[in-house]
Design a protein around this motif. Structure first.
Motif, PDB file in Angstrom:
ATOM      1  N   HIS A   6       0.857  -1.191   0.000  1.00 21.41           N
ATOM      2  CA  HIS A   6       0.000   0.000   0.000  1.00 21.41           C
ATOM      3  C   HIS A   6       0.886   1.231   0.000  1.00 21.41           C
ATOM      4  N   TRP A   7       0.739   2.046  -1.046  1.00 21.87           N
ATOM      5  CA  TRP A   7       1.481   3.297  -1.120  1.00 21.87           C
ATOM      6  C   TRP A   7       0.616   4.397  -0.522  1.00 21.87           C
ATOM      7  N   PRO A   8       0.961   4.875   0.667  1.00 22.38           N
ATOM      8  CA  PRO A   8       0.096   5.859   1.326  1.00 22.38           C
ATOM      9  C   PRO A   8       0.150   7.223   0.656  1.00 22.38           C
ATOM     10  N   ALA A   9      -0.919   7.973   0.791  1.00 21.68           N
ATOM     11  CA  ALA A   9      -0.969   9.335   0.264  1.00 21.68           C
ATOM     12  C   ALA A   9       0.047  10.209   0.989  1.00 21.68           C
ATOM     13  N   GLU A  10       0.457  11.290   0.339  1.00 20.18           N
ATOM     14  CA  GLU A  10       1.406  12.210   0.964  1.00 20.18           C
ATOM     15  C   GLU A  10       0.810  12.891   2.185  1.00 20.18           C
ATOM     16  N   THR A  93      10.867   5.241  -2.473  1.00 21.67           N
ATOM     17  CA  THR A  93       9.431   5.437  -2.323  1.00 21.67           C
ATOM     18  C   THR A  93       8.944   4.429  -1.292  1.00 21.67           C
ATOM     19  N   TRP A  94       8.514   4.909  -0.140  1.00 22.73           N
ATOM     20  CA  TRP A  94       8.113   4.005   0.933  1.00 22.73           C
ATOM     21  C   TRP A  94       6.671   3.539   0.778  1.00 22.73           C
ATOM     22  N   VAL A  95       6.466   2.253   1.039  1.00 25.40           N
ATOM     23  CA  VAL A  95       5.135   1.659   1.002  1.00 25.40           C
ATOM     24  C   VAL A  95       4.916   0.867   2.290  1.00 25.40           C
ATOM     25  N   HIS A  96       3.660   0.589   2.569  1.00 30.66           N
ATOM     26  CA  HIS A  96       3.308  -0.262   3.700  1.00 30.66           C
ATOM     27  C   HIS A  96       3.156  -1.713   3.241  1.00 30.66           C
ATOM     28  N   GLY A  97       3.677  -2.618   4.040  1.00 31.78           N
ATOM     29  CA  GLY A  97       3.510  -4.035   3.780  1.00 31.78           C
ATOM     30  C   GLY A  97       2.266  -4.587   4.443  1.00 31.78           C
ATOM     31  N   GLN A  98       2.140  -5.895   4.461  1.00 38.60           N
ATOM     32  CA  GLN A  98       0.942  -6.555   4.965  1.00 38.60           C
ATOM     33  C   GLN A  98       0.621  -6.195   6.408  1.00 38.60           C
ATOM     34  N   THR A 186       5.120  -3.187  -6.946  1.00 38.18           N
ATOM     35  CA  THR A 186       5.916  -2.409  -5.990  1.00 38.18           C
ATOM     36  C   THR A 186       5.084  -1.453  -5.148  1.00 38.18           C
ATOM     37  N   LEU A 187       4.035  -0.875  -5.751  1.00 34.14           N
ATOM     38  CA  LEU A 187       3.270   0.179  -5.073  1.00 34.14           C
ATOM     39  C   LEU A 187       1.835  -0.227  -4.750  1.00 34.14           C
ATOM     40  N   GLY A 188       1.411  -1.349  -5.259  1.00 36.50           N
ATOM     41  CA  GLY A 188       0.016  -1.727  -5.072  1.00 36.50           C
ATOM     42  C   GLY A 188      -0.939  -0.932  -5.947  1.00 36.50           C
ATOM     43  N   ALA A 189      -0.458  -0.446  -7.091  1.00 39.10           N
ATOM     44  CA  ALA A 189      -1.297   0.355  -7.986  1.00 39.10           C
ATOM     45  C   ALA A 189      -2.469  -0.467  -8.496  1.00 39.10           C
ATOM     46  N   ARG A 190      -3.663   0.105  -8.410  1.00 38.33           N
ATOM     47  CA  ARG A 190      -4.872  -0.534  -8.944  1.00 38.33           C
ATOM     48  C   ARG A 190      -5.354   0.150 -10.215  1.00 38.33           C
ATOM     49  N   LYS A 191      -5.013   1.415 -10.386  1.00 38.86           N
ATOM     50  CA  LYS A 191      -5.404   2.165 -11.579  1.00 38.86           C
ATOM     51  C   LYS A 191      -4.266   3.133 -11.900  1.00 38.86           C
ATOM     52  N   VAL A 192      -3.670   2.975 -13.082  1.00 39.34           N
ATOM     53  CA  VAL A 192      -2.599   3.866 -13.518  1.00 39.34           C
ATOM     54  C   VAL A 192      -3.169   4.818 -14.559  1.00 39.34           C
ATOM     55  N   ILE A 193      -3.024   6.111 -14.306  1.00 40.64           N
ATOM     56  CA  ILE A 193      -3.490   7.141 -15.232  1.00 40.64           C
ATOM     57  C   ILE A 193      -2.282   7.693 -15.975  1.00 40.64           C
ATOM     58  N   TRP A 194      -2.297   7.538 -17.286  1.00 43.34           N
ATOM     59  CA  TRP A 194      -1.168   7.950 -18.127  1.00 43.34           C
ATOM     60  C   TRP A 194      -1.380   9.378 -18.623  1.00 43.34           C
ATOM     61  N   VAL A 195      -0.803  10.326 -17.918  1.00 42.17           N
ATOM     62  CA  VAL A 195      -0.876  11.723 -18.319  1.00 42.17           C
ATOM     63  C   VAL A 195      -0.091  11.880 -19.625  1.00 42.17           C
ATOM     64  N   PRO A 196      -0.636  12.571 -20.619  1.00 40.75           N
ATOM     65  CA  PRO A 196       0.019  12.583 -21.938  1.00 40.75           C
ATOM     66  C   PRO A 196       1.337  13.332 -21.979  1.00 40.75           C
ATOM     67  N   GLN A 339       8.936  10.113   4.459  1.00 43.62           N
ATOM     68  CA  GLN A 339       8.955   8.759   4.997  1.00 43.62           C
ATOM     69  C   GLN A 339       7.700   8.580   5.824  1.00 43.62           C
ATOM     70  N   PRO A 340       6.743   7.775   5.365  1.00 45.85           N
ATOM     71  CA  PRO A 340       5.507   7.624   6.124  1.00 45.85           C
ATOM     72  C   PRO A 340       5.743   6.946   7.463  1.00 45.85           C
ATOM     73  N   ALA A 341       4.842   7.180   8.388  1.00 46.34           N
ATOM     74  CA  ALA A 341       4.843   6.426   9.640  1.00 46.34           C
ATOM     75  C   ALA A 341       4.362   5.008   9.355  1.00 46.34           C
ATOM     76  N   PRO A 342       4.808   4.027  10.135  1.00 43.28           N
ATOM     77  CA  PRO A 342       4.249   2.682   9.979  1.00 43.28           C
ATOM     78  C   PRO A 342       2.740   2.712  10.208  1.00 43.28           C
ATOM     79  N   ALA A 343       2.039   1.776   9.598  1.00 40.12           N
ATOM     80  CA  ALA A 343       0.580   1.703   9.728  1.00 40.12           C
ATOM     81  C   ALA A 343       0.203   0.474  10.530  1.00 40.12           C
ATOM     82  N   THR A 344      -1.033   0.432  10.971  1.00 41.76           N
ATOM     83  CA  THR A 344      -1.529  -0.766  11.624  1.00 41.76           C
ATOM     84  C   THR A 344      -1.728  -1.844  10.577  1.00 41.76           C
TER      85      THR A 344
END
Length: 346
Positions: A6-10, A93-98, A186-196, A339-344
């Motif tokens: 899970h790539w958390p929002a900024e 790029t920091w992401v959250h794991g399981q 790597t990021l858990g992307a579900r929808k990639v929007i390709w900006v032209p 650097q995001p904080a760890p999540a639950t």
């Protein structure tokens, strides 16, 4: 349990903000005055952010004594070899794991597409160095990518640009499908929007060829802040109008259309090099605040700060004159990496 990262929002809680101190070359410039301007600019951003959250600045061994004269005492430093100072692009790029733990994605960095002027041997190792210092495991990727070239809403929507990830100088054999698969891994992307495309200046010799963080950002799911050049004398007048039309036709990972809020450009159209890419989209969100760009256009700067304050309710907007940064090729978002904080557990 969701196995995807899970790539958390900024806007999620940060553990720390990272920067890199200017080291040499075009960033420091040709004169002592140029070097002072650059160092003070980076130090001012670090200081503004440190009022909200912990900050660490990576410092090249050759700059340790100099950095100590510019950086506030409450700012941490990490000594490591550097080529340049754009932490958004060279950092992880920091992401959250399981279990909510942090993992650091280490992209391949090749100086924004291997231009002849760039040097990146040291910078290409910084993501791993920073991840190790933060105590976060590394997820390696073979995708040539930069942090300024991707953006998320924290819910699986990822913005990229066709002229960046598919750039022949970066990923000559990539397809959209391959890039999307890697962003999902790597990021858990579900929808990639390709900006032209990106802004006009970004396609000149020292540009990134279309970084999305100069064009658009998502302050909350379903809402999009979009750079808007309102003067028809500027080449980005048509570019940003086309981008608005593009985003009006897009939906996010949850199927929502975007509520588009424009951030009008300042009235300054040119500098000594040609049409500027001054924009207010390139801000960084910190815990309880927003560090925003200003450009010496009082009315436009105040208007942008008000729009940002409304887009990020409960956060204090601090505006810094970012013209010294843009003269060197980027903005406040470009020199920072959260650097995001760890999540639950998810």
């Amino acid at each position: 349990m969701n196995d995807a990262p899970h790539w958390p929002a900024e806007t999620s809680e940060h553990a720390r903000l990272w920067l890199a101190f200017p080291t040499g070359g075009y960033t420091l410039g040709d004169t002592a005055a140029d070097a002072h301007e650059a160092r003070q600019m980076w130090a001012d951003v670090a200081a503004a952010a440190a009022d909200f959250e912990p900050v660490t600045v990576v410092v090249d061994p050759s700059q340790v004594e100099v950095a100590a004269r510019y950086l506030r005492d409450d700012i941490d430093t990490l000594v490591a070899p550097l080529d340049d100072a754009w932490m958004r692009d060279i950092g992880p790029t920091w992401v959250h794991g399981q279990r909510g733990e942090l993992n650091a994605v280490d992209w391949v960095f090749n100086g924004w597409g291997a231009p002849a002027w760039a040097r990146w041997g040291k910078d290409s190792r910084i993501a791993r160095t920073v991840a190790d210092a933060a105590g976060t495991p590394v997820v390696s990727s073979l995708l040539v990518n930069e942090g300024g070239a991707i953006h998320t809403d924290g819910e699986g929507t990822v913005l990229v640009t066709e002229t960046v990830q598919l750039d022949r100088g970066r990923n000559p054999y990539a397809s959209k499908e391959r890039v999307e698969a890697e962003l999902a891994r790597t990021l858990g992307a579900r929808k990639v929007i390709w900006v032209p495309r990106g802004l006009t200046r970004d396609y000149e010799e020292f540009g990134t060829r279309g970084h999305v963080d100069m064009v658009a950002t998502i302050p909350s799911p379903g809402m999009l802040l979009l750079h808007a050049q309102q003067d028809s004398a500027h080449p980005d007048f048509e570019v940003t109008r086309a981008l608005r039309t593009f985003f009006e036709g897009q939906t996010d990972a949850s199927g929502r259309s975007f509520d588009i809020v424009e951030l009008p450009a300042p009235g300054i159209l040119e500098d000594g090099e040609g049409p500027v890419d001054y924009n207010y989209v390139n801000h960084v969100v910190v815990n309880g605040g927003v560090i925003a760009c200003a450009f010496g256009d009082k009315a436009a700067d105040e208007r942008a700060a008000a729009i940002l304050a409304e887009a990020y309710p409960g956060r204090r907007v601090v505006s810094l004159d970012a013209r010294p940064l843009f003269a060197r090729g980027g903005g406040i978002h470009c020199i920072t990496q959260q650097q995001p904080a760890p999540a639950t557990s998810r």
